[in-house]
Motif scaffolding. Structure first.
Motif, PDB file in Angstrom:
ATOM      1  N   PHE A 461      24.872 -46.274  12.506  1.00 48.31           N
ATOM      2  CA  PHE A 461      24.138 -46.085  11.257  1.00 48.31           C
ATOM      3  C   PHE A 461      22.708 -46.586  11.428  1.00 48.31           C
ATOM      4  CE2 PHE A 461      28.525 -45.872  10.084  1.00 48.31           C
ATOM      5  CZ  PHE A 461      28.580 -45.008   8.987  1.00 48.31           C
ATOM      6  N   SER A 524      24.604 -53.220  10.421  1.00 56.15           N
ATOM      7  CA  SER A 524      24.798 -52.081   9.518  1.00 56.15           C
ATOM      8  C   SER A 524      25.826 -51.113  10.076  1.00 56.15           C
ATOM      9  CB  SER A 524      23.474 -51.346   9.282  1.00 56.15           C
ATOM     10  OG  SER A 524      22.556 -52.150   8.595  1.00 56.15           O
ATOM     11  N   LEU A 528      28.745 -50.593   7.401  1.00 56.80           N
ATOM     12  CA  LEU A 528      28.783 -49.247   6.822  1.00 56.80           C
ATOM     13  C   LEU A 528      29.943 -48.428   7.376  1.00 56.80           C
ATOM     14  CD1 LEU A 528      24.981 -48.358   6.605  1.00 56.80           C
ATOM     15  CD2 LEU A 528      26.541 -49.008   4.754  1.00 56.80           C
ATOM     16  N   HIS A 531      32.743 -49.511   5.308  1.00 59.31           N
ATOM     17  CA  HIS A 531      32.748 -48.815   4.020  1.00 59.31           C
ATOM     18  C   HIS A 531      33.398 -47.440   4.163  1.00 59.31           C
ATOM     19  CE1 HIS A 531      29.213 -51.195   2.021  1.00 59.31           C
ATOM     20  NE2 HIS A 531      29.988 -51.978   2.762  1.00 59.31           N
TER      21      HIS A 531
END
Length: 791
Positions: A461, A524, A528, A531
């Protein structure tokens, strides 16, 4: 001198420059070992400290060093920075010369500023790190027998990973005045049970060594430590307090604290943390070790921890402990000696029961950190990663070299669906972040090599690309995971726990701006991806016909039909885990052409389960819930983030909430059963039945003088008490016990006239309303208590 090979475990590490009388030059490294043959002093002479600079600044560096008459040797070591810039090594014959050169290079103006890499790595640490030595070591060299120890000169060292020592341990505790004037020192362990005390001799059943004054006490302490000859000295806040006080008093009195082996002198250096060096011995603090082992207490005081772990209390229970210590020293020295001794005994028992020495050993064997090192997640990561990075031809970057300023998001937390549920199963991803790092090859070196070769990279990401082949963390995680499974299979709980802590810290380190390897693209790409995994997992579960009511970082909460029995719920949980794992295996293989290390497990069945709303709102809360688990015939309530598990709520609140949930989760529950319980608690509160359960316990986060504008109730209570008891002292970090009275917040010391209305408003009402709101009920007016507290 003879030649032999010995095996030992490193206790202390030092480095010093050779003096003018030595036949050696450069830096001499000194390692003291514990071994089956007794203490061993290992000397490695002719060493040179090193840092790295860009090759293009070689000439400027030589010029600046020549001007300042600083001697250095430059070597081409085929190493480069993450930017691709070639670097060279700068070697120095003393740590002082390296420090001077580093200061010189970094203090110049832009035109003459020279970038230094790895200038903060101590050579005694680097020497071990580059040889992958982590505690256990083989050593050979020129052997001589000294008084009380073996000495090995011109030593050569090699890792001995399997060596586990049998340490000699001694517990130490001091008592002193507020100004640090020494009263006594307790020593318990290795066959001695002593208190050394300043004062005239008195008959006592315990062994007390009476001293004329503080100088005599310090000398007696030195003699006893040398006599017992421990490998490890343990205590409670023993580095920051006990040894600091001993060191300050010794300086003031002109006494050298030769507590180390070979009459080595105690050295204390202040910085980001206190670094204590005691040649040939190690000092391990109980508080730091508990925190490293991820134990959680509302207070880490010895009184609180010994009460929670051992069920024992300290001999002095006074709220103003220092005043009582001073009184006992002046009026009742035998009681003070008993108190001093008991603190040593309590520390020994806590260390033994929780196996804290064993934890410190395996932590060192895994990371290479000193046994006594507190915290140290970043240092542990550096120890593990730096030598691997060097072998790949790179130096470690400096903080902020990536030039990026955006922030990484945190872990995924799903909106919850509040309510009371009959059956809720929890599916947990096993070590989610480490498995993401392993699956998607997330790694500092992998990021640099992936950006250089996008065709052989996995996309992360924020523009990150990670090399499929050139990386280190995925292999390190694989090795740690395998070692942890072996530790579980062979019943080694301390090793398993230490590995778990290290694995879970890897993301935290990469997400910490205090780590030289921090890059927001790395962190990240972990969070992410987490997520995405959690959201996709929820979607798949709901496509299978189930309702996901909550999710947090790596856990997914799934509501199952009320009519299912426990066996049926568990069967669905296990089948869901199999299905989700298969889906991730296939998805990751198709999307990324790599293997999935993600593994979701069925962890828990809660029956029933309660998810509250945010206080005062109708939306679901986060990180707060209550569930009931059943093992055999035993049912147990599990509270997460609720008042019952928070130390800043009273015992009244804890018991009230527990009884409400026991009723709520009972087989015969109906809403009408709750109001009599609420009424009963309020009536009994006003009748004084709970007076001993109304105490708040909160920590002083600052010094008293620092509270100027917003003064919390615990500080108000202390200041009120000091107005009439000016001798009362309390410091930052201590726990304040206070209650609400008709005169406001006051210390919990004597009988009080309680303000019961405040307890109803602050302790009863919020808990009752939290349960009643999702059930479409209100905290109604209760005439029995002559209150009107309706919403």
């Amino acid at each position: 001198m003879t030649q032999a090979i010995y095996q030992g475990f490193i206790l202390s590490r030092q480095q010093y420059a050779a003096d003018k009388y030595s036949r050696h030059c450069g830096i001499t490294l000194c390692y003291w070992l514990s071994s089956d043959h007794g203490p061993i002093k290992v000397l490695v002479p002719n060493q040179h400290a090193v840092f790295f600079i860009p090759r293009k600044q070689h000439a400027l560096a030589q010029h600046l060093l020549l001007k300042q008459n600083i001697s250095a040797e430059f070597k081409d070591v085929s190493i480069k920075h993450f930017s691709g810039e070639e670097c060279i090594a700068c070697y120095f014959s003393s740590s002082h010369a390296l420090y001077e050169a580093k200061q010189l290079f970094e203090s110049h103006t832009l035109d003459e500023h020279i970038t230094v890499y790895e200038g903060d790595v101590r050579h005694s640490d680097r020497f071990l790190m580059e040889r992958f030595i982590r505690g256990g070591v083989w050593v050979t060299g020129d052997v001589t027998q000294q008084a009380g120890f073996i000495q090995i000169d011109n030593a050569q060292l090699k890792a001995a990973d399997s060596y586990t020592p049998q340490f000699k341990t001694l517990s130490l505790d001091i008592e002193c005045s507020g100004e640090g004037v020494l009263f006594s020192v307790g020593l318990v362990g290795q066959g001695i049970d002593y208190v050394i005390m300043v004062g005239e001799p008195q008959h006592s059943e315990q062994t007390i060594c009476w001293c004329h004054d503080e100088i005599d006490l310090l000398n007696q302490l030195k003699s006893l430590i040398q006599q017992v000859d421990p490998d490890i000295i343990i205590g409670w806040n023993v580095i920051e307090f006990d040894f600091n006080v001993l060191n300050r008093r010794a300086d003031a009195l002109g006494v050298k604290l030769l507590f180390g082996r070979g009459n080595g002198q105690l050295q204390i250096r202040k910085g980001h943390f206190t670094r204590l060096t005691l040649p040939g011995r190690c000092v391990i603090d109980g508080i730091d070790t508990l925190k490293n082992a991820t134990y959680h207490f509302d207070s880490f005081s010895l009184a609180n921890v010994s009460h929670k772990i051992l069920g024992e209390k300290k001999l002095i229970q006074s709220d103003n402990r220092l005043s009582e210590i001073i009184r006992q020293y002046n009026e009742d020295k035998l009681s003070l000696a008993a108190y001093n001794r008991q603190d040593c005994v309590l520390v020994n028992r806590i260390f033994e029961k929780l196996k804290l020495i064993e934890f410190a050993i395996v932590r060192t064997q895994l990371t290479g950190l000193e046994l006594e090192r507190m915290g140290g997640s970043v240092a542990a990561f550096t120890n593990l990663y730096l030598p691997l990075l060097h072998r790949s031809g790179y130096v470690a970057p400096n903080l902020g070299d990536h030039g990026l300023s955006f922030e990484s998001p945190g872990g995924f937390v799903m909106e919850s669906i509040p309510g009371l549920y009959k059956n809720v199963i929890v599916l947990d991803f096993k070590s989610l972040y480490p498995s993401i790092m392993q699956t998607f090859c997330i790694d500092p070196l992998g990021l640099i090599r992936g950006l250089d070769d996008p065709d052989n990279a996995i996309a992360g990401f924020e523009g990150a690309l990670f090399s499929r082949t050139e990386h280190h963390l995925p292999n390190l995680i694989k090795k740690l995971a395998s070692s942890r499974q072996h530790a579980k299979n062979t019943d080694q709980p301390m090793l398993s726990q230490a590995i778990k802590i290290i694995m879970n810290s890897l993301y935290g380190v990469l997400g910490s701006k205090g780590c030289r390897f921090y890059d927001p693209r790395l962190s990240s790409s972990i969070t992410l991806r987490g997520h995405e995994i959690m959201q996709t997992t929820r979607q798949w579960i709901e496509e299978l016909g189930y309702t996901v009511i909550y999710g947090d970082t790596d856990s997914t909460f799934v509501s199952l039909p009320d009519e299912l029995d426990p066996q049926g719920c568990k069967a669905i949980g296990k089948q869901l885990a199999i299905t989700i794992n298969e889906k991730w295996q296939n998805t990751i293989k198709q999307r990324f052409a790599t293997q999935s290390y993600l593994e979701i497990e069925f962890e828990t069945l809660y029956s029933p389960f309660f998810m509250p709303t945010i206080r005062g709102k109708t939306t679901g809360s986060k990180k707060r819930y209550v569930g009931q688990v059943q093992t055999g015939d035993e049912k147990k309530l599990v509270f997460k983030g609720m008042e019952t598990v928070r130390s800043d709520w009273t015992q009244l609140a804890h018991e009230f909430q527990t009884e409400l949930f026991e009723t709520l989760f009972s087989d015969t529950f109906n809403v009408a059963m709750l109001h009599p319980i609420i009424e009963s608690y309020i009536s009994r509160l006003y009748a004084g039945e709970f007076d001993d359960k109304l105490v708040y316990r909160k920590k002083l986060g600052q010094h008293l003088a620092d509270y100027q504008k917003n003064i919390p109730p615990q500080v108000q209570a202390v200041k009120k008490h000091q107005a009439t008891h000016p001798e009362f002292e309390i410091s930052k970090g201590q726990i304040v016990e206070y209650v609400y009275t008709t005169s406001g917040a006051q210390l919990y010391l004597v009988d009080h006239k309680f303000d019961y209305a405040i307890y109803v408003e602050k302790q009863i009402k919020p808990i009752a309303q939290m349960i009643l709101t999702p059930l479409n009920q209100d905290f109604i007016s209760l005439k029995k208590a002559q209150l009107n507290l309706g919403i």
